[in-house]
Design a protein around this motif. Structure first.
Motif, PDB file in Angstrom:
ATOM      1  N   MET A  35      -5.882  -1.121 -15.810  1.00 17.79           N
ATOM      2  CA  MET A  35      -6.088  -1.208 -17.269  1.00 17.79           C
ATOM      3  C   MET A  35      -4.798  -1.788 -18.031  1.00 17.79           C
ATOM      4  N   ASN A  36      -4.546  -2.586 -18.909  1.00 16.47           N
ATOM      5  CA  ASN A  36      -3.577  -3.160 -19.665  1.00 16.47           C
ATOM      6  C   ASN A  36      -2.933  -2.028 -20.227  1.00 16.47           C
ATOM      7  N   SER A  37      -1.442  -1.985 -20.193  1.00 19.74           N
ATOM      8  CA  SER A  37      -0.676  -0.998 -20.712  1.00 19.74           C
ATOM      9  C   SER A  37      -0.630  -0.984 -22.341  1.00 19.74           C
ATOM     10  N   LYS A  38      -1.090  -2.183 -22.988  1.00 15.25           N
ATOM     11  CA  LYS A  38      -1.051  -2.227 -24.455  1.00 15.25           C
ATOM     12  C   LYS A  38      -2.244  -1.533 -24.860  1.00 15.25           C
ATOM     13  N   HIS A  39      -3.276  -1.262 -24.162  1.00 10.05           N
ATOM     14  CA  HIS A  39      -4.681  -0.594 -24.439  1.00 10.05           C
ATOM     15  C   HIS A  39      -4.289   0.568 -25.354  1.00 10.05           C
ATOM     16  N   LEU A  40      -5.050   0.628 -26.426  1.00  7.50           N
ATOM     17  CA  LEU A  40      -4.877   1.749 -27.372  1.00  7.50           C
ATOM     18  C   LEU A  40      -5.705   2.879 -26.777  1.00  7.50           C
ATOM     19  N   LYS A  41      -5.108   4.018 -26.515  1.00  7.46           N
ATOM     20  CA  LYS A  41      -6.149   5.022 -25.985  1.00  7.46           C
ATOM     21  C   LYS A  41      -6.909   5.644 -26.949  1.00  7.46           C
ATOM     22  N   GLY A  42      -7.986   6.124 -26.835  1.00  5.97           N
ATOM     23  CA  GLY A  42      -8.824   6.822 -27.530  1.00  5.97           C
ATOM     24  C   GLY A  42      -9.578   6.243 -28.461  1.00  5.97           C
ATOM     25  N   ARG A  43      -9.502   4.776 -28.422  1.00  8.23           N
ATOM     26  CA  ARG A  43     -10.217   3.825 -29.364  1.00  8.23           C
ATOM     27  C   ARG A  43     -11.025   2.886 -28.680  1.00  8.23           C
ATOM     28  N   LEU A  64     -14.173  -8.472 -31.136  1.00  6.09           N
ATOM     29  CA  LEU A  64     -13.550  -7.235 -30.811  1.00  6.09           C
ATOM     30  C   LEU A  64     -13.957  -7.054 -29.136  1.00  6.09           C
ATOM     31  N   PHE A  65     -15.224  -7.296 -28.845  1.00 10.06           N
ATOM     32  CA  PHE A  65     -15.405  -7.031 -27.402  1.00 10.06           C
ATOM     33  C   PHE A  65     -14.693  -7.982 -26.582  1.00 10.06           C
ATOM     34  N   SER A  66     -14.484  -9.141 -26.714  1.00 13.12           N
ATOM     35  CA  SER A  66     -13.709 -10.243 -26.044  1.00 13.12           C
ATOM     36  C   SER A  66     -12.088  -9.670 -25.991  1.00 13.12           C
ATOM     37  N   ASP A  67     -11.701  -9.451 -27.087  1.00  9.31           N
ATOM     38  CA  ASP A  67     -10.317  -8.750 -27.030  1.00  9.31           C
ATOM     39  C   ASP A  67     -10.081  -7.797 -26.330  1.00  9.31           C
ATOM     40  N   ARG A  97      -8.007  -6.868 -22.401  1.00  5.45           N
ATOM     41  CA  ARG A  97      -7.075  -5.712 -22.300  1.00  5.45           C
ATOM     42  C   ARG A  97      -7.432  -4.650 -21.021  1.00  5.45           C
ATOM     43  N   THR A  98      -8.866  -4.469 -21.101  1.00  2.00           N
ATOM     44  CA  THR A  98      -9.167  -3.323 -20.077  1.00  2.00           C
ATOM     45  C   THR A  98      -9.682  -3.911 -18.991  1.00  2.00           C
ATOM     46  N   MET A  99     -10.111  -5.023 -18.914  1.00  4.28           N
ATOM     47  CA  MET A  99     -10.817  -5.420 -17.376  1.00  4.28           C
ATOM     48  C   MET A  99     -10.305  -6.992 -17.313  1.00  4.28           C
ATOM     49  N   PRO A 100      -9.128  -7.432 -17.403  1.00  3.19           N
ATOM     50  CA  PRO A 100      -8.678  -8.886 -17.234  1.00  3.19           C
ATOM     51  C   PRO A 100      -9.096  -9.647 -16.127  1.00  3.19           C
ATOM     52  N   ASP A 101      -9.450  -8.897 -14.904  1.00  2.06           N
ATOM     53  CA  ASP A 101      -9.916  -9.483 -13.765  1.00  2.06           C
ATOM     54  C   ASP A 101     -11.444  -9.981 -13.855  1.00  2.06           C
TER      55      ASP A 101
END
Length: 356
Positions: free
Chosen positions: A1-9, A273-276, A280-284
């Motif tokens: 997961m990308n480290s810039k992912h905002l957790k809990g949202r 929103l989904f594309s962004d 971030r979460t599943m870049p591969d």
């Protein structure tokens, strides 16, 4: 997961509100400054905002939705499901479909009173009203405000049929009311189960009940003869679509009487929103998933065509339709979800049985 992912949202940004001329955004240099200073760029807290609408029961005109009327005690939803079609409605209230949808929750404090007034109206003829057609009536705000529970008491008082759509185990808090409603054939519950993987659930639906708690909810309701339909939705190609058969088997074993599914569609701001989020979460796998979603909707993430938008088209959608048909034959052959009772309400228009 990308480290810039905002957790809990779910959403990772506030998308532009199409009704607003101006919009703001976070610049990378500002975020880098906050990181170096050890400060938060955003508090990420949820705010509850009371509103007082004039009406609460909505007529549903879409031919793709299996309900005639719905009501929503809350607007916005802290569950934060990234795919949620209701996000776009937050723009009508002057907010973003992104983080605002999850963090600015509108509380309709007068909902029970409005509902009672509607059910007492001489012109009203009983038809199932569904909690909620838009945002989850058992989202975290319900623990504090108990508006859904108050509305269930009104439905019971007037012997009026009510449906519930939720993915939160908080529903079991109101088991006493559900049992009473079910004695008169007045309740049907639709539990959303999107994945059998907790990792997938956490990413897609960060503040929802765990899988084990949802399955327990289905079991407890079924043990009390309360009819449950499992909403295996949305199915997202490349993320959870391969789980359809196992999901159907699992919910059937827990006591669900039927299931339904939809293929994800990303209308309006949800596509952005989904594309962004997925990048971030599943870049591969991001581009593969997005392309597969497009293949189900005529080459677009956005699909508003009645009769097609919820099921999709093309080879992937056709395969899901076939799997669903087999699953129903295999796991739900002797089961059915009942019609709710609309015959009692007229006798209880005043809140008690009319003797004459």
């Amino acid at each position: 997961m990308n480290s810039k992912h905002l957790k809990g949202r779910g959403a990772q940004q506030n998308s532009h509100n199409k009704f607003e001329a101006l919009h703001s955004e976070w610049r990378d240099d500002f975020l880098e400054f906050c990181l170096k200073e050890g400060e938060l760029a955003d508090s990420n807290k949820t705010t509850y905002l009371p509103v007082f609408p004039k009406t609460i029961v909505n007529k549903v005109t879409s031919p793709d939705v299996g309900m005639s009327y719905s009501m929503n005690p809350y607007q916005g939803c802290e569950h934060g499901c990234i795919y949620c079609y209701a996000r776009n409605t937050h723009e009508y209230w002057g907010y973003s479909a992104g983080l605002d949808f999850e963090r600015k929750i509108l509380i309709k404090e007068n909902a029970p009173a409005l509902l009672e007034s509607k059910l007492k109206s001489k012109a009203w003829k009983a038809k199932t009203i569904v909690l909620s057609g838009n945002t989850d009536c058992y989202q975290p705000a319900e623990q504090k405000f108990e508006i859904t529970r108050a509305c269930l008491k009104i439905f019971l008082k007037y012997r009026h049929p009510v449906g519930i759509i939720t993915k939160n185990a908080l529903l079991l808090r109101d088991l006493d009311l559900l049992i009473q409603l079910n004695k008169h054939g007045l309740i049907g519950v639709h539990i959303s189960v999107t994945s059998l993987s907790e990792d997938t659930r956490r990413l897609l639906e960060p503040r929802t009940a765990t899988l084990s708690r949802r399955l327990k909810t289905i079991r407890v309701l079924s043990e009390n003869q309360i009819p449950v339909n499992a909403m295996l939705a949305p199915l997202i190609p490349g993320i959870n679509s391969h789980e359809l058969m196992s999901l159907a088997k699992t919910v059937s074993e827990c006591g669900a009487r039927s299931f339904a599914y939809t293929v994800v569609r990303l209308n309006g701001a949800i596509g952005i929103l989904f594309s962004d989020w997925i990048r971030r979460t599943m870049p591969d796998k991001a581009e593969k998933v997005l392309n597969q979603v497009r293949s189900c909707h005529g080459g677009s993430l956005n699909d508003s065509r009645f009769g097609i938008r919820n099921r999709g088209e093309g080879p992937l959608a056709k395969n899901l339709k076939n799997v669903a048909r087999i699953a129903k034959q295999k796991y739900f052959k002797e089961k059915n979800f009942p019609e709710l009772n609309t015959t009692l309400h007229e006798q209880y228009k005043e809140g008690q049985l009319k003797l004459f």
